[in-house]
Design a protein around this motif. Structure first.
Motif, mmCIF file in Angstrom:
data_model
loop_
_atom_site.group_PDB
_atom_site.id
_atom_site.type_symbol
_atom_site.label_atom_id
_atom_site.label_comp_id
_atom_site.label_asym_id
_atom_site.label_seq_id
_atom_site.Cartn_x
_atom_site.Cartn_y
_atom_site.Cartn_z
ATOM 1 N N HIS A 102 -2.200 3.728 -16.800
ATOM 2 C CA HIS A 102 -1.371 3.883 -15.611
ATOM 3 C C HIS A 102 0.105 3.982 -15.995
ATOM 4 O O HIS A 102 0.837 4.859 -15.522
ATOM 5 C CB HIS A 102 -1.596 2.708 -14.663
ATOM 6 C CG HIS A 102 -0.827 2.794 -13.391
ATOM 7 N ND1 HIS A 102 0.454 2.298 -13.259
ATOM 8 C CD2 HIS A 102 -1.147 3.336 -12.178
ATOM 9 C CE1 HIS A 102 0.886 2.521 -12.036
ATOM 10 N NE2 HIS A 102 -0.062 3.143 -11.361
ATOM 11 N N ARG B 122 -6.233 -3.313 -10.246
ATOM 12 C CA ARG B 122 -5.964 -4.501 -9.435
ATOM 13 C C ARG B 122 -7.263 -5.182 -9.009
ATOM 14 O O ARG B 122 -7.330 -6.416 -8.940
ATOM 15 C CB ARG B 122 -5.126 -4.116 -8.211
ATOM 16 C CG ARG B 122 -3.676 -3.794 -8.549
ATOM 17 C CD ARG B 122 -2.899 -3.222 -7.373
ATOM 18 N NE ARG B 122 -1.543 -2.887 -7.766
ATOM 19 C CZ ARG B 122 -0.514 -3.737 -7.728
ATOM 20 N NH1 ARG B 122 -0.694 -4.974 -7.279
ATOM 21 N NH2 ARG B 122 0.689 -3.368 -8.110
ATOM 22 N N SER B 123 -8.287 -4.383 -8.730
ATOM 23 C CA SER B 123 -9.584 -4.955 -8.379
ATOM 24 C C SER B 123 -10.196 -5.697 -9.571
ATOM 25 O O SER B 123 -10.742 -6.801 -9.419
ATOM 26 C CB SER B 123 -10.523 -3.843 -7.913
ATOM 27 O OG SER B 123 -11.812 -4.341 -7.632
ATOM 28 N N ASP C 254 -4.589 2.518 -10.202
ATOM 29 C CA ASP C 254 -3.966 1.244 -9.848
ATOM 30 C C ASP C 254 -4.887 0.402 -8.970
ATOM 31 O O ASP C 254 -4.964 -0.824 -9.124
ATOM 32 C CB ASP C 254 -2.644 1.504 -9.119
ATOM 33 C CG ASP C 254 -1.672 0.353 -9.260
ATOM 34 O OD1 ASP C 254 -1.964 -0.576 -10.035
ATOM 35 O OD2 ASP C 254 -0.616 0.381 -8.609
ATOM 36 N N THR C 255 -5.610 1.058 -8.068
ATOM 37 C CA THR C 255 -6.554 0.330 -7.216
ATOM 38 C C THR C 255 -7.651 -0.330 -8.040
ATOM 39 O O THR C 255 -8.000 -1.500 -7.820
ATOM 40 C CB THR C 255 -7.178 1.292 -6.185
ATOM 41 O OG1 THR C 255 -6.143 1.858 -5.369
ATOM 42 C CG2 THR C 255 -8.180 0.573 -5.303
ATOM 43 N N VAL C 256 -8.172 0.408 -9.024
ATOM 44 C CA VAL C 256 -9.241 -0.137 -9.868
ATOM 45 C C VAL C 256 -8.727 -1.273 -10.736
ATOM 46 O O VAL C 256 -9.377 -2.319 -10.873
ATOM 47 C CB VAL C 256 -9.856 0.983 -10.737
ATOM 48 C CG1 VAL C 256 -10.850 0.392 -11.735
ATOM 49 C CG2 VAL C 256 -10.558 2.016 -9.860
ATOM 50 N N LEU D 126 0.832 -1.201 0.000
ATOM 51 C CA LEU D 126 0.000 0.000 0.000
ATOM 52 C C LEU D 126 0.867 1.252 0.000
ATOM 53 O O LEU D 126 0.592 2.217 -0.731
ATOM 54 C CB LEU D 126 -0.935 -0.006 1.215
ATOM 55 C CG LEU D 126 -1.865 1.197 1.374
ATOM 56 C CD1 LEU D 126 -2.737 1.398 0.146
ATOM 57 C CD2 LEU D 126 -2.725 1.043 2.630
ATOM 58 N N PHE E 245 -2.774 6.295 -7.931
ATOM 59 C CA PHE E 245 -3.212 5.348 -6.907
ATOM 60 C C PHE E 245 -4.636 4.858 -7.189
ATOM 61 O O PHE E 245 -4.929 3.657 -7.082
ATOM 62 C CB PHE E 245 -3.137 6.002 -5.530
ATOM 63 C CG PHE E 245 -3.568 5.109 -4.403
ATOM 64 C CD1 PHE E 245 -2.856 3.956 -4.101
ATOM 65 C CD2 PHE E 245 -4.684 5.415 -3.635
ATOM 66 C CE1 PHE E 245 -3.249 3.122 -3.053
ATOM 67 C CE2 PHE E 245 -5.077 4.596 -2.600
ATOM 68 C CZ PHE E 245 -4.358 3.449 -2.304
ATOM 69 N N ASP E 246 -5.520 5.769 -7.563
ATOM 70 C CA ASP E 246 -6.903 5.385 -7.865
ATOM 71 C C ASP E 246 -6.964 4.437 -9.062
ATOM 72 O O ASP E 246 -7.683 3.421 -9.033
ATOM 73 C CB ASP E 246 -7.753 6.630 -8.146
ATOM 74 C CG ASP E 246 -8.036 7.455 -6.903
ATOM 75 O OD1 ASP E 246 -7.802 6.947 -5.791
ATOM 76 O OD2 ASP E 246 -8.468 8.615 -7.047
ATOM 77 N N LEU F 175 2.382 1.705 -3.544
ATOM 78 C CA LEU F 175 1.409 2.105 -4.560
ATOM 79 C C LEU F 175 0.967 3.556 -4.393
ATOM 80 O O LEU F 175 0.740 4.264 -5.375
ATOM 81 C CB LEU F 175 0.184 1.191 -4.491
ATOM 82 C CG LEU F 175 0.404 -0.284 -4.834
ATOM 83 C CD1 LEU F 175 -0.909 -1.043 -4.724
ATOM 84 C CD2 LEU F 175 1.008 -0.456 -6.213
ATOM 85 N N ALA F 176 0.846 4.008 -3.149
ATOM 86 C CA ALA F 176 0.332 5.354 -2.892
ATOM 87 C C ALA F 176 1.409 6.426 -2.984
ATOM 88 O O ALA F 176 1.126 7.561 -3.386
ATOM 89 C CB ALA F 176 -0.328 5.399 -1.514
ATOM 90 N N GLU G 46 -2.298 10.739 -6.376
ATOM 91 C CA GLU G 46 -3.626 10.224 -6.052
ATOM 92 C C GLU G 46 -4.310 9.641 -7.282
ATOM 93 O O GLU G 46 -4.979 8.604 -7.200
ATOM 94 C CB GLU G 46 -4.484 11.329 -5.432
ATOM 95 C CG GLU G 46 -5.810 10.826 -4.914
ATOM 96 C CD GLU G 46 -6.548 11.862 -4.053
ATOM 97 O OE1 GLU G 46 -7.693 11.580 -3.680
ATOM 98 O OE2 GLU G 46 -5.963 12.922 -3.760
#
Length: 222
Positions: free
Chosen positions: A213, A194-195, A190-192, A69, A187-188, A72-73, A184
């Motif tokens: 990305h 990965r989900s 990358d979060t999506v 985390l 990060f957003d 990634l952030a 940010e």
């Protein structure tokens, strides 16, 4: 973006840090403050000549570098200028902004500041970290072993400790991505992505997000 991460160090690492620090000599924290921050800084810091300070610094840096985390952030380039700070009764650190450049002869930029809490919150009264934003102040007093990361551009302060001892590690990060809003966005995305991958595997949608990305990272990284 303000980010908190619980248990960024293990209980064993926390014990190693606190037990080793109990053997160290702490000196006036004003010795490492900027010329204006000296006026409001009232704490003590581990003496830089302490034989085990490099071992403790490496412990914290390694813990951060293994945390997904965090990586990634923040997109860390350099984690630098770590200080082990102690606040005892009536100590505080008034409102200030961290120096933009740190590190002495080898200058590093301070894009992200962090505080790693080493004392259990119930062991001391007061001592909250207060981040001052235009829309109001945010107060933090995390569990031992937890960390808060926030843009170094913010004014912030540490409230007066009324009882007990507040022990923390503070430090700074030069990010590959200088701008906090761009970090940010990355990060957003990358979060999506990965989900999506976790739910559907490699797909057309995943590939497009991965492409976006990578291209933004390529454009913004320094």
């Amino acid at each position: 973006m303000i980010l908190t991460i619980d248990n960024v160090i293990t209980p064993e690492e926390l014990t190693q840090l606190t037990e080793t620090l109990s053997k160290g000599k702490f000196v006036d924290g004003q010795t490492t403050a900027g010329w204006h921050a000296k006026l409001v800084k009232h704490n003590s810091q581990l003496e830089t000549t302490f034989p085990e300070i490099k071992t403790l610094q490496d412990l914290v840096i390694n813990a951060l570098q293994r945390n997904l985390l965090f990586k990634l952030a923040i997109h860390p380039k350099h984690i630098h200028s770590l200080r082990f700070s102690r606040y005892e009764q009536q100590m505080n650190y008034g409102s200030h902004t961290d120096n933009a450049l740190m590190g002495g002869k080898q200058f590093f930029r301070s894009d992200v500041s962090f505080t790693l809490f080493l004392s259990a919150p119930e062991s001391y009264e007061g001592g909250e970290l207060v981040i001052e934003k235009p829309e109001g102040k945010l107060c933090y007093k995390l569990n031992a072993g937890s960390i808060i990361l926030y843009p170094s551009t913010f004014l912030h302060r540490v409230e007066t400790v009324k009882t007990g001892t507040r022990l923390v590690v503070v430090g700074w990060i030069q990010s590959l991505i200088r701008d906090t809003s761009k970090r940010e966005i990355l990060f957003d995305i990358d979060t999506v992505r990965r989900s999506l991958f976790a739910k559907n595997g490699k797909s057309v949608e995943f590939d497009l997000l991965a492409k976006t990305h990578a291209n933004l990272l390529r454009q913004w990284a320094e």
